[in-house]
Design an enzyme around this catalytic site. Structure first.
Site, PDB file in Angstrom:
ATOM      1  N   CYS A 133       0.830  -1.206   0.000  1.00 19.82           N
ATOM      2  CA  CYS A 133       0.000   0.000   0.000  1.00 19.82           C
ATOM      3  C   CYS A 133       0.867   1.260   0.000  1.00 19.82           C
ATOM      4  O   CYS A 133       1.393   1.664   1.046  1.00 19.82           O
ATOM      5  CB  CYS A 133      -0.917  -0.010   1.215  1.00 19.82           C
ATOM      6  SG  CYS A 133      -1.932   1.456   1.364  1.00 19.82           S
ATOM      7  N   CYS A 136      -0.471   4.135   2.176  1.00 16.17           N
ATOM      8  CA  CYS A 136      -0.267   3.957   3.623  1.00 16.17           C
ATOM      9  C   CYS A 136       1.197   4.168   3.998  1.00 16.17           C
ATOM     10  O   CYS A 136       1.492   4.769   5.026  1.00 16.17           O
ATOM     11  CB  CYS A 136      -0.644   2.541   4.063  1.00 16.17           C
ATOM     12  SG  CYS A 136      -2.129   1.887   3.327  1.00 16.17           S
ATOM     13  N   ASP A 137       2.121   3.633   3.206  1.00 19.41           N
ATOM     14  CA  ASP A 137       3.522   3.540   3.644  1.00 19.41           C
ATOM     15  C   ASP A 137       4.498   4.397   2.849  1.00 19.41           C
ATOM     16  O   ASP A 137       5.669   4.512   3.231  1.00 19.41           O
ATOM     17  CB  ASP A 137       3.991   2.067   3.556  1.00 19.41           C
ATOM     18  CG  ASP A 137       3.149   1.161   4.436  1.00 19.41           C
ATOM     19  OD1 ASP A 137       2.693   1.638   5.493  1.00 19.41           O
ATOM     20  OD2 ASP A 137       2.935  -0.008   4.063  1.00 19.41           O
TER      21      ASP A 137
END
Ligand code: NAP
Length: 307
Positions: A133, A136-137
């Site tokens: 992701c 997200c990261d």
């Protein structure tokens, strides 16, 4: 035990649309999810192919869809569904990790999850440089060099997102052409921060005790093996259906995708399936939403004739 006319399992774009349609038909509707509503939209940065918005952030579109369901009277239920059974009176029984519910009709909208590469180091370095992701990261890799694996829409669109955040993105693909939409390919090829390593398979993810440092790869044409240094690996090699839970209902094909007709009906009366978990060719927000509208309306008709 609380009973509903319709219970929707999964609150992604398909599930939210199905719940909206069923609730607007004046049915008692519950929508169950083990996490936050929105599904994979929450892991998507810019959405540019959902009509009405030239560009919208995934979480923003999730919120708008959720507000539509709330306004229509859908009851959001937080729970991890463990089992679905159908009794001799055609009532559907849903056991979650915290309660038991029953409904006249069930709409399955559980989506899919990321496929794993299945190479040494993938599990070991998950959360330590291996991610599925970018939204997200990606921020953890500011100023660093990362690798995206795959050649589909996800690898390229999330690769483009990563190019905005990091110094360099290397797309490693096992063939020499991409399957991503042409518009994404054009953008990626024009982006000076993106480069491509073709015909290359990842054999191992390596690192020190804290973090990923590189990948061991092999060139499928020359059989040459080498190490590519990288700070992070974002794996986008497709999806697997979230349908293990429904195995005993016998509604999937051998790969686990749920089989339906054009009305989103499975082979069990009153059990519908929509969105990415369904066997179909095009898995998009728009197609999940289309499936959801059809299932919501057909669930209404099923419930009207339920006795
Ligand atoms: P996908 O379309 O299935 O693409 C997966 C890619 O990974 C393919 O290029 C595939 O190679 C490669 N691959 C598969 N197994 C591999 C392995 N073991 N090792 C290395 N490479 C492997 O998956 P996706 O990109 O996640 O997209 C999933 C669905 O969501 C698609 O329907 C897509 O259109 C949709 N989506 C749409 C958007 C958008 O419209 N903006 C964004 C994201 C996703 P081959 O090409 O050789 O098969």
């Amino acid at each position: 035990m609380e009973t509903y006319d319709v219970l929707v399992i999964g609150a992604g774009p398909g599930g939210m649309t199905a719940a909206l349609y069923a609730a607007r038909a004046n049915l008692k509707v519950g929508m169950i999810d083990r996490g936050i509503y929105g599904g994979q939209m929450n892991n998507t940065d810019d959405i540019e192919n959902y009509p009405g918005f030239t560009s919208i952030k995934g979480p923003d579109l999730s919120e708008k869809m959720y507000q539509s369901t709330v306004k229509a009277g859908v009851n959001f239920i937080c729970g991890d569904v463990q089992e679905v059974t159908v009794d001799s009176n055609q009532w559907k029984h849903i056991k979650t990790d915290s309660e038991e519910l029953a409904a006249k009709s069930v709409i399955i909208a559980t989506g899919s999850t990321n496929k794993k590469l299945g190479v040494p180091g993938e599990e070991e370095f998950s959360g330590k440089g291996v991610s599925y992701c970018a939204v997200c990261d990606g921020a953890f890799f500011k100023g660093k060099q990362v690798t995206a694996i795959g050649g589909g829409d996800s690898a390229i669109s999330e690769g483009l997102y990563l190019a905005n955040v990091t110094n360099k993105v290397n797309v490693v693909h096992h063939r020499d052409t991409l399957r991503a939409q042409q518009v994404l390919q054009d953008r990626a090829f024009e982006n000076p921060k993106m480069n491509f390593t073709w015909n290359t398979i990842v054999e191992k993810i390596i690192g020190d005790e804290n973090h990923v440092t590189g990948i061991e790869v092999v060139d499928t044409k020359t059989n040459e093996k080498k190490v590519i240094n990288t700070d992070g690996i974002f794996i986008y090699i497709g999806n697997l259906p979230n349908s293990q839970l429904f195995k005993r209902l016998n509604i999937t094909d051998s790969a686990g995708w749920i089989l339906t007709n054009d009305d989103m009906e499975t082979n069990i009366p009153g059990v519908f399936a929509i969105g990415d978990v369904r066997k179909k060719r095009l898995r998009q927000i728009t197609t999940a939403v289309g499936d959801g509208g059809i299932a919501g309306q057909n669930a209404y008709e099923y419930v009207e004739n339920f006795n």
